[in-house]
Design a protein around this motif. Structure first.
Motif, mmCIF file in Angstrom:
data_model
loop_
_atom_site.group_PDB
_atom_site.id
_atom_site.type_symbol
_atom_site.label_atom_id
_atom_site.label_comp_id
_atom_site.label_asym_id
_atom_site.label_seq_id
_atom_site.Cartn_x
_atom_site.Cartn_y
_atom_site.Cartn_z
ATOM 1 N N TRP A 79 13.662 24.360 -59.886
ATOM 2 C CA TRP A 79 12.825 25.379 -61.058
ATOM 3 C C TRP A 79 13.092 25.016 -62.234
ATOM 4 O O TRP A 79 12.742 24.843 -63.281
ATOM 5 C CB TRP A 79 13.513 26.702 -60.807
ATOM 6 N N TRP A 97 12.145 21.661 -64.070
ATOM 7 C CA TRP A 97 10.001 22.143 -64.230
ATOM 8 C C TRP A 97 10.501 23.309 -65.696
ATOM 9 O O TRP A 97 10.076 22.285 -66.225
ATOM 10 C CB TRP A 97 9.263 23.021 -62.471
ATOM 11 N N ASP A 98 11.637 23.614 -65.657
ATOM 12 C CA ASP A 98 11.434 24.498 -67.115
ATOM 13 C C ASP A 98 11.676 23.535 -67.793
ATOM 14 O O ASP A 98 11.196 23.692 -69.286
ATOM 15 C CB ASP A 98 12.290 25.631 -66.753
ATOM 16 N N ARG A 122 9.035 21.662 -69.231
ATOM 17 C CA ARG A 122 7.515 22.599 -69.164
ATOM 18 C C ARG A 122 7.876 22.886 -70.458
ATOM 19 O O ARG A 122 7.041 23.804 -71.114
ATOM 20 C CB ARG A 122 7.302 22.950 -68.148
ATOM 21 N N SER A 155 3.522 17.092 -65.707
ATOM 22 C CA SER A 155 4.329 17.884 -66.409
ATOM 23 C C SER A 155 4.064 17.142 -68.258
ATOM 24 O O SER A 155 2.915 18.048 -69.319
ATOM 25 C CB SER A 155 5.891 18.235 -66.528
ATOM 26 N N ILE A 171 -0.538 23.030 -61.653
ATOM 27 C CA ILE A 171 0.970 24.234 -62.254
ATOM 28 C C ILE A 171 1.180 24.886 -60.892
ATOM 29 O O ILE A 171 2.241 25.031 -60.131
ATOM 30 C CB ILE A 171 1.228 25.086 -62.983
ATOM 31 N N GLU A 221 4.665 24.395 -58.178
ATOM 32 C CA GLU A 221 5.321 25.886 -58.348
ATOM 33 C C GLU A 221 5.752 26.159 -57.412
ATOM 34 O O GLU A 221 6.795 26.208 -56.616
ATOM 35 C CB GLU A 221 5.543 26.863 -59.101
ATOM 36 N N ARG A 230 8.588 26.345 -54.495
ATOM 37 C CA ARG A 230 9.452 27.905 -54.003
ATOM 38 C C ARG A 230 9.290 27.417 -52.734
ATOM 39 O O ARG A 230 10.460 28.057 -52.159
ATOM 40 C CB ARG A 230 7.801 28.617 -54.487
ATOM 41 N N ARG A 265 14.614 32.348 -65.414
ATOM 42 C CA ARG A 265 14.190 31.194 -65.888
ATOM 43 C C ARG A 265 14.649 31.158 -67.286
ATOM 44 O O ARG A 265 14.654 32.722 -67.984
ATOM 45 C CB ARG A 265 12.697 31.217 -65.212
#
Lengths: 207, 207
Positions: free
Chosen positions: A87, A90-91, A94, A161, A180, A184, A188, A197
DNA sequence: GTCTATAGCTGGATAGAC
DNA sequence: GTCTATCCAGCTATAGAC
């Protein structure tokens, strides 16, 4: 530090102000707008100081690139070391903050040898840091390493991404929501719901 | 045609020579090197002719972009209409010919309004043509449209391909072989072995 | 460290001759 | 259509005063 410093301390406030001004100019008007006069003018300095601190414009570009690369590499390392590394990674990828600057450096790097070399080295470092962490992360989640090689997982997360963000920078988003959701969903399945986040900076409106 | 033509016939050989020269300069030295004097000099023409034919440098950039976009759109339409459309589309997107030019336009497009609009419109057209063809293709191969939305399949083929090519332009290829094998494996599962593949132009060595 | 001054070059764009 | 001539602006980089 990959570039030679001509003069002035690393933490000189003048030096920092010049790098700030150059970075802003690159984002707002493109690398072609980065001249010693305009950089200095924006920083409230004299144009000759650019040459005092950096020697050439190439070295100024390198200073801008290196500073940004170091910051981003640190943010990524922090993400990979967090308790929900997928996560967090990924954040981090992004984040739209750097997209405009990246466009400039990609173009610049194809024509200024030293800039191109810095890009290659920096991207390689990012991927290497990711690759050092991924096998452990995937193993921890019981992912079959034969079916999902760490390098492939990274291309699907980081690479996809980056492509999506480039499209979004030009107002294109066909299939983005679905893509996305797909990625995700996979994250998850491994890490559960994201617990905390960071707010994700989006692209600024066109001027 | 999205740009206004100041003077001269569409098929004027002088006009064509100026566009050729501008495109070469963009690839070899970057958009900042595209000046009326240098473009004309490379084409063996007079600098004032650039303004006669295009009015402004922006319109010259638009002419370069539009010509390339039209050619590429035709190549893609041809690929999608072939008897192995997925292999053909994959080969078309894996073409390195345009990567250097694309870098320039991505940077240029963030700072020249009309160029940015042309990029958005062109990319949208590409995706729309792909999206018109994909549902039929996937249905023909019996792909479950709920699991694999056409737009997602396109991002995995076209988007990932573009990202890989950008990395390759800077000598980066970590995980590329595996990623390519993964995608080509999926295509092979649907279309079998490729029967005829066009030779794929690779990036030129750095100067 | 910061400044002025300057050399030498290149740029976009136009006017007007041919 | 193509050219020369020109205006005014901008650029990198350096020399040298303070």
């Amino acid at each position: 530090m990959a570039f030679a410093r001509r003069n002035g301390a690393e933490d000189s406030s003048t030096r920092t102000a010049l790098i700030d001004a150059a970075e802003q100019l690159m984002v707002e008007e493109g690398y072609a707008a980065v001249s010693s006069r305009r950089v200095a003018g924006r920083a409230g300095m004299n144009a000759a100081l650019v040459y005092y601190y950096f020697g050439t414009m190439d070295d100024l570009f390198l200073a801008v690139f290196s500073r940004r690369a170091e910051r981003n590499l640190e943010a990524q390392a922090e993400a990979l070391a967090s308790d929900q590394p997928l996560w967090a990674l990924w954040d981090v990828t992004r984040d739209q903050t750097n997209t405009a600057l990246n466009f400039e450096f990609l173009a610049l790097g194809k024509h200024r040898k030293v800039v191109g070399a810095a890009i290659t080295e920096s991207c390689f470092n990012f991927r290497r840091v990711q690759l050092d962490a991924m096998p452990g992360i995937l193993k921890r989640y019981g992912v079959d390493a034969d079916a999902w090689a760490p390098a492939v997982v990274l291309l699907l997360m980081d690479g996809m991404s980056r492509f999506l963000m480039m499209e979004e920078a030009f107002g294109l988003d066909i299939g983005h929501t679905e893509m996305i959701a797909l990625i995700e969903g996979q994250i998850r399945a491994l890490e559960g719901e994201p617990r905390s986040r960071k707010p994700r900076p989006r692209a600024k409106k066109r001027a």
